[in-house]
Design a protein around this motif. Structure first.
Motif, PDB file in Angstrom:
ATOM      1  N   SER A  36       5.884  12.366   4.327  1.00  0.00           N
ATOM      2  CA  SER A  36       5.345  13.710   4.235  1.00  0.00           C
ATOM      3  C   SER A  36       3.819  13.700   4.114  1.00  0.00           C
ATOM      4  N   ARG A  49      -6.170  -3.271  -9.592  1.00  0.00           N
ATOM      5  CA  ARG A  49      -6.080  -4.022  -8.344  1.00  0.00           C
ATOM      6  C   ARG A  49      -6.907  -3.369  -7.238  1.00  0.00           C
ATOM      7  N   ASP A  50      -6.782  -2.056  -7.113  1.00  0.00           N
ATOM      8  CA  ASP A  50      -7.415  -1.369  -5.990  1.00  0.00           C
ATOM      9  C   ASP A  50      -8.921  -1.272  -6.156  1.00  0.00           C
ATOM     10  N   PRO A  97      -6.998   3.368  -3.052  1.00  0.00           N
ATOM     11  CA  PRO A  97      -6.468   3.755  -1.743  1.00  0.00           C
ATOM     12  C   PRO A  97      -4.951   3.725  -1.657  1.00  0.00           C
ATOM     13  N   THR A  98      -4.282   2.888  -2.461  1.00  0.00           N
ATOM     14  CA  THR A  98      -2.840   2.792  -2.287  1.00  0.00           C
ATOM     15  C   THR A  98      -2.086   3.838  -3.102  1.00  0.00           C
ATOM     16  N   LEU A  99      -2.803   4.608  -3.895  1.00  0.00           N
ATOM     17  CA  LEU A  99      -2.134   5.627  -4.709  1.00  0.00           C
ATOM     18  C   LEU A  99      -2.327   7.006  -4.101  1.00  0.00           C
ATOM     19  N   VAL A 153      -0.540  12.777  -0.774  1.00  0.00           N
ATOM     20  CA  VAL A 153      -0.961  11.891   0.314  1.00  0.00           C
ATOM     21  C   VAL A 153      -1.649  10.664  -0.271  1.00  0.00           C
ATOM     22  N   ARG A 154      -1.396   9.501   0.337  1.00  0.00           N
ATOM     23  CA  ARG A 154      -2.102   8.307  -0.100  1.00  0.00           C
ATOM     24  C   ARG A 154      -3.589   8.465   0.143  1.00  0.00           C
ATOM     25  N   VAL A 175      -5.798   7.175   3.387  1.00  0.00           N
ATOM     26  CA  VAL A 175      -5.814   7.724   4.742  1.00  0.00           C
ATOM     27  C   VAL A 175      -6.657   8.993   4.840  1.00  0.00           C
ATOM     28  N   ARG A 181       0.796  -1.219   0.000  1.00  0.00           N
ATOM     29  CA  ARG A 181       0.000   0.000   0.000  1.00  0.00           C
ATOM     30  C   ARG A 181       0.832   1.274   0.000  1.00  0.00           C
ATOM     31  N   GLY A 182       2.003   1.234  -0.560  1.00  0.00           N
ATOM     32  CA  GLY A 182       2.805   2.446  -0.697  1.00  0.00           C
ATOM     33  C   GLY A 182       2.995   3.211   0.591  1.00  0.00           C
ATOM     34  N   THR A 192      -5.614  10.893   9.387  1.00  0.00           N
ATOM     35  CA  THR A 192      -6.835  11.229  10.106  1.00  0.00           C
ATOM     36  C   THR A 192      -7.356  10.004  10.831  1.00  0.00           C
ATOM     37  N   SER A 229      -9.934   8.411  10.628  1.00  0.00           N
ATOM     38  CA  SER A 229     -10.709   7.449   9.856  1.00  0.00           C
ATOM     39  C   SER A 229      -9.875   6.217   9.518  1.00  0.00           C
ATOM     40  N   ARG A 230      -8.569   6.363   9.657  1.00  0.00           N
ATOM     41  CA  ARG A 230      -7.713   5.256   9.284  1.00  0.00           C
ATOM     42  C   ARG A 230      -7.744   4.153  10.337  1.00  0.00           C
TER      43      ARG A 230
END
Ligand SMILES: Nc1ncnc2c1ncn2[C@@H]1O[C@H](COP(=O)(O)OP(=O)(O)OP(=O)(O)O)[C@@H](O)[C@H]1O
Ligand SMILES: [Mg+2]
Lengths: 653, 252
Positions: free
Chosen positions: A619, A494-495, B92-94, B146-147, B150, A309-310, A624, A626-627
């Motif tokens: 960075s 994929r996502d 979500p992962t990008l 930002v990903r 999140v 997930r980067g 937040t 929500s995660r």
């Protein structure tokens, strides 16, 4: 009369298939997990009975009672408690659950190989004495078949009656809507435990009944049991009766086919079809059945949740370390260097799994098939014995053979256009089993095949360097599949497939392409693997080996190409230095621990390192809240109604 | 001039239940067309049929005068028919920027082998420019790197809208775009809608907030149990029939 007699003989194997199908179905319907481990549970119980009766000399009845009434249910409850309940609590995706059941399968395989070795045992005790029952009309029915049919009848009747009781109603409520049922005070965990206990017991019964008709061997026996999953595909994962009928039908058809006699090539083909009729049925079923009735919908079918997930920035310069490590075997002594020849080859195969399953999210359990095909095609090309094609000299084989495998990859990608998640996993596995049974194990395809490294690379040192070059090329290609426009589009598929389509991504074309690319990579790896050992060994490309490879890739990070290389190195190192089965056990255990290692071993180590070095967080604004909260679908519904503007929410009656 | 989007007699049923029942709909360029209706009325299903996510059982759809009945959703997206989803479908992962970039890059079909060989994408420059402009327009520049996974749901709505805009569409289907937005975000969203319509976009959206409908809509369709119960300018439709009871009362 001959036909009736054969039909009755076929009922035996048919009823065993029906039983294992029932076990799979019960577990799936009660827990939502497709229990790939059932094949290994059957194998484990069969071995256990063998051990108790042949080695410890327990009375057969006592041993069987102990295994089927105590060990099996206890094992089912144990894995529910230790493996699947934590997953349930995290609202794991179907892909995560599939990997967990794969983990159980692999742990059992590893443990069995370590305990009992890989050699076949022919003296599995027969639970039911071999006696023929005489039916009115003179036909004979083996007692074992009667027992199998009786167990099936009891289970099917039990399920039918159970559905109608209030307990059955509660169970169904839990199965349909787990979260809501839990709000109602129904204990979903008890239902799941019941599902696992029943499922493993049925697998155990099937294994014990099957053992006397087969050779007892960890991989081989498990694969035969897995092939019976044909009947649950026929049943579309719902109807127990259809599963049983399907099992009996295939069993009877198998027996009847032995009556047909042909000559020449047709005869070999017929024999292959007859002895592998469950594989034919599985293949036909996955291609014909349009949709499985999957529990909880198919929306989360991909492997996105298994990926890294980067979260962390990529490690710079990792490849220098990797290059050093990969060059080390050039300094090894001869035997170790010989063993190390398998590392870059296996790494390429594993990278092919990273491409298809990690980057684009399509579960493919069938890469062993492409690897084997690559090995076979390369060997025959080099020898000039591939029908219709000239002899290809030298290194060119390594280019042409993968290209020849590409059409097969596209064929495999075809079903993937419509299928996702579990169904795709089953389909790819079925194709790899079919390739193994109908190509790799057929003397017509493999006899007389000689495998050599290309001429100038005959010495181990030179061949190893050639392998490293191939690995480097593979990495260059793979890089473009993970970065740039193409890489982003694959991640989008994929996502969120619907989202990718909405962005204009041609998902169909992309899926076909990624299956093609990954089959070519697997073929290259397979060709190198066979050249390293100078032989084509069907066992090296066993479909079950493919399952272990897939699990290894997930363990080391499903979207991590460096992880695949490290994984390959570790697998080979364990295999050469420790008793066989150890590496399998290690991979299986790690797959079970994945819940604690999100993103795989490498990613977790990386995160730990980052934390130890106390680098500032990546960075961007702080994450937040929500995660931290992961809503269940019930919770999402509530959240949605809260978010509605007051005009709508306020005036509802 | 032909309307941006036109549907005639679109029907869809699931398991024998008619969910969308002979719906006619016209969306004009430069107008905001709003669909309102109670939960389960079939609004999302209608959107799915219009955008090619699900094939309709019957009826026909025209996009800018060409019949596009039965087209796949990616082909429609490349044609300029963009949509957002009621349930977020961001990647979500990008990063936010990459989410938008995917739409900008795939709005024309380009060779896959080119990408495999690592050659630069001829439209890549332009894509980056478009993404930058949309990010600035939606006020997402701060979170560009930002990903997406999140971010809070309100921001995700904007990301999804931005993604739809990056395909340089002429028709926008927005499924409850304002749900999950807080008050200031909703206010900004209103303004944005008007800016979009002024840019010769046809906007079709599902919305529950009647105040927003009054303020923003040019045309309103009221959908009840799969069919269009009323349509017309918001003043007339909302004034003439008792929409409130239709939407939230016994009829629903
Ligand atoms: N794939 C499907 N299979 C079966 N039924 C479906 C499917 N999709 C939608 N439905 C049913 O169609 C009906 C209409 O659903 P739809 O989502 O279109 O309503 P909606 O107007 O968008 O409601 P909401 O305001 O809640 O978003 C619902 O009753 C839903 O259960
Ligand atoms: Mg909706």
């Amino acid at each position: 009369m001959l036909t009736l007699e054969l039909a009755l003989a076929g009922l035996g194997i048919g009823s065993i298939a029906g039983l294992s199908g029932l076990g799979l179905l019960v577990t799936y319907r009660l827990t939502g997990v497709f229990n790939l481990a059932f094949g290994a549970i059957a194998m484990g119980v069969a071995y256990l009975l063998w051990q108790e009766v042949r080695i410890w000399h327990w009375p057969l009845a006592l041993a069987a009672l102990f295994d089927l009434v105590v060990v099996c249910p206890a094992f089912g409850v144990l894995i529910e408690r230790l493996v699947f309940r934590p997953l349930q609590r995290r609202v794991a995706t179907p892909a995560e659950r599939l990997v967990a059941s794969l983990g159980v399968l692999i742990v059992l395989l590893g443990a069995a190989t370590l305990t009992w070795g890989a050699q076949a045992r022919l003296d599995a005790p027969s639970l039911v004495p071999y006696r023929q029952l005489r039916l009115p009309g003179g036909a004979k029915l083996p007692l074992g078949t009667v027992v199998g049919l009786a167990v099936i009848t009891v289970v099917v009747l039990g399920l039918a009656i159970g559905r109608r009781t209030s307990l059955g109603l509660q169970v169904r409520a839990v199965v349909e809507r787990r979260e809501l049922a839990q709000l109602q005070g129904l204990d979903a965990n008890r239902v799941a435990a019941l599902g696992w206990a029943l499922g493993s017991t049925l697998a155990g019964v099937a294994g014990v009944l099957m053992a006397p008709t087969l050779r007892l061997q960890p991989f081989g026996f498990t694969l035969v049991m897995l092939e019976t999953m044909a009947v649950v595909v026929v049943a579309r994962l719902t109807s127990p009766v259809r599963a049983v009928v399907g099992g009996l039908f295939v069993g009877v058809a198998q027996a009847e086919l032995t009556r047909v006699h042909l000559q020449g090539h047709a005869r070999a083909l017929l024999e292959a079809v007859t002895s592998n009729l469950f594989v034919v049925a599985l293949l036909a079923a996955v291609l014909v059945v349009r949709r499985l009735d999957e529990a909880g919908g198919t929306d989360a079918g991909t492997t996105a949740r298994l990926a890294t997930r980067g979260e962390l920035p990529p490690v710079r310069g990792w490849w220098m370390l990797a290059a050093l490590a990969l060059a080390a075997p050039l300094l090894f002594g001869a035997p170790d260097r010989r063993a190390a020849l398998a590392v870059p080859a296996l790494a390429i195969v594993l990278v092919s799994i990273v491409v298809v399953s990690g980057y684009s999210g399509q579960i493919s359990l069938g890469q062993a098939g492409f690897a084997g095909l690559g090995a076979l095609v390369a060997a025959r090309l080099a020898a000039g014995t591939l029908p219709g094609l000239p002899r290809i000299p030298g290194v060119a084989v390594l280019v042409v053979a993968p290209l020849l495998v590409v059409p097969v990859g596209v064929l495999m990608g075809w079903p993937a256009i419509r299928r996702r998640g579990l169904f795709l996993a089953i389909t790819t596995f079925a194709l790899s089993v079919a390739m193994s049974r109908f190509v790799f194990e057929q003397p017509a395809a493999t006899s007389g095949v000689l495998v050599h490294p290309p001429d100038a690379f005959g010495s181990d040192n030179n061949f190893y360097v050639l392998e490293l070059l191939c690995l480097a090329v593979a990495f260059a290609i793979v890089r473009n599949l993970h970065h740039g426009r193409l890489g982003r589009a694959l991640i989008a598929v994929r996502d969120d497939e619907a989202g990718a389509l909405a962005c204009g991504v041609d998902v169909r074309r992309l899926k076909l392409f990624v299956f093609a690319a990954s089959s070519a990579l697997a073929a290259l790896g397979g060709a190198l693997l066979a050249m390293g050992t100078r032989a084509f060994d069907p066992v090296a490309f066993d479909p079950i080996r493919g399952l272990i490879w897939f699990a290894a890739v997930v363990v080391f990070g499903i979207d991590s190409a460096p992880g695949a290389v490290i994984g390959a190195g570790l697998l080979i190192a364990l295999d050469t230095s420790l008793p066989s089965g150890t590496s399998t056990l290690v991979i299986g255990c790690a797959a079970l621990l994945l819940g604690r290692l999100p993103g795989g071993l490498l990613h977790s180590a990386h995160r730990l390192l980052e934390r130890l070095l106390r680098r500032p967080a990546p960075s961007g604004p702080p994450p937040t809240p929500s995660r931290a909260i992961r809503l269940t679908s019930a919770g999402r519904a509530v959240a949605r109604s809260i978010h509605r503007p007051p005009a709508a929410g306020g005036s509802a009656p | 001039m032909s309307p941006a989007l036109e549907a005639r007699g679109v029907s869809k049923s699931y398991d024998g239940v008619l969910i969308v029942d002979h719906v006619d709909l016209v969306a004009e360029v430069g107008r905001i067309t709003v669909i309102i209706g109670p939960n389960g009325a079939g609004k999302t299903t209608l959107f799915n049929c219009l955008s090619g996510v699900e094939p309709a059982d019957a009826g026909a759809v025209w996009h800018r005068g060409d019949e596009v009945t039965g087209w796949s959703s990616d082909a429609l997206a490349r044609r300029g028919l963009a949509r957002t989803f009621q349930r977020s479908s961001v990647f979500p992962t990008l990063s936010v920027a990459d989410n938008l970039r995917i739409a900008a890059e795939n709005h024309r079909r380009r060779g896959i082998l080119r990408g495999l060989a690592g050659l630069p994408d001829p439209g890549g420059r332009r894509a980056v420019v478009v993404v930058g402009a949309v990010l600035a327009d939606l006020g997402l520049t701060d979170v560009a790197e930002v990903r997406a996974g999140v971010l809070p749901s309100g921001t995700l709505r904007l990301v999804e809208l931005g993604r739809a805009l990056c395909g340089e569409p002429d028709t926008l289907l927005l499924d409850e775009p304002a749900s999950g937005l807080d008050d200031t975000e909703t206010e900004e969203f209103h303004q944005l809608l008007h800016r979009l319509a002024a840019r010769d976009l046809a906007v079709v959206m599902v919305e529950h907030d009647l105040a927003l409908v009054h303020e923003a809509a040019d045309v309103v369709y009221v959908m009840v149990s799969g069919s269009v119960a009323a349509s017309g300018p918001p003043g007339e439709v909302l004034g003439r029939i008792d929409v409130r009871s239709l939407l939230f009362g016994r009829t629903a």
